[in-house]
Write a protein that holds these residues in place. Sequence first.
Motif, PDB file in Angstrom:
ATOM      1  N   HIS A  32       0.828  -1.206   0.000  1.00 52.78           N
ATOM      2  CA  HIS A  32       0.000   0.000   0.000  1.00 52.78           C
ATOM      3  C   HIS A  32       0.861   1.254   0.000  1.00 52.78           C
ATOM      4  N   GLN A  33       1.948   1.238   0.778  1.00 51.38           N
ATOM      5  CA  GLN A  33       2.838   2.398   0.810  1.00 51.38           C
ATOM      6  C   GLN A  33       3.434   2.660  -0.565  1.00 51.38           C
ATOM      7  N   VAL A  34       3.866   1.607  -1.233  1.00 58.95           N
ATOM      8  CA  VAL A  34       4.421   1.761  -2.584  1.00 58.95           C
ATOM      9  C   VAL A  34       3.369   2.346  -3.512  1.00 58.95           C
ATOM     10  N   MET A  35       2.161   1.806  -3.450  1.00 62.03           N
ATOM     11  CA  MET A  35       1.083   2.289  -4.311  1.00 62.03           C
ATOM     12  C   MET A  35       0.760   3.760  -4.027  1.00 62.03           C
ATOM     13  N   ILE A  58      -2.032   5.568   6.543  1.00 62.43           N
ATOM     14  CA  ILE A  58      -3.055   5.255   5.535  1.00 62.43           C
ATOM     15  C   ILE A  58      -2.785   3.875   4.940  1.00 62.43           C
ATOM     16  N   ALA A  59      -1.509   3.552   4.734  1.00 60.03           N
ATOM     17  CA  ALA A  59      -1.129   2.271   4.151  1.00 60.03           C
ATOM     18  C   ALA A  59      -1.527   1.088   5.025  1.00 60.03           C
ATOM     19  N   VAL A  66      -7.361   2.274   0.655  1.00 54.52           N
ATOM     20  CA  VAL A  66      -6.175   2.765  -0.047  1.00 54.52           C
ATOM     21  C   VAL A  66      -6.502   3.010  -1.522  1.00 54.52           C
ATOM     22  N   ALA A  67      -7.245   2.114  -2.125  1.00 57.01           N
ATOM     23  CA  ALA A  67      -7.628   2.276  -3.532  1.00 57.01           C
ATOM     24  C   ALA A  67      -8.474   3.534  -3.724  1.00 57.01           C
TER      25      ALA A  67
END
Length: 80
Positions: A32-35, A58-59, A66-67
Motif C-alpha cells: 500500500h505504501q508503494v502504491m 493510511i497504508a 487505499v484504492a
Amino acid sequence: MTSEQPTPPLPISALLRPQMRPGEDLPAAQAHQVMLHCALDAACIAVRTGDVQAVARIAELDYQVVAAVIRWLRTLTDGR
C-alpha cells in the motif's frame, strides 16, 4: 454485504530490498505504501517529511480504502 478485496501482490525488487528474499510478495501495508507513493508522485505531490507518517498510517488500512485514496489522487492528474 461487503466484499473485501485482497491487496494485489507486488513483487520485491532484488535491487531495492536486498534484505528480503526475491520472489516473495510485499506485506499488504508495504505494498500500500508503494502504491500511495506512486500515486502521489504521479499527481506531482511532494511528500514532506511530516507526511511520511501519514502515508504509512493510511497504508495500514485495508485495500479498498487505499484504492479510494489513490482514485482521489488520480482525479488530480486527470484534470491536468
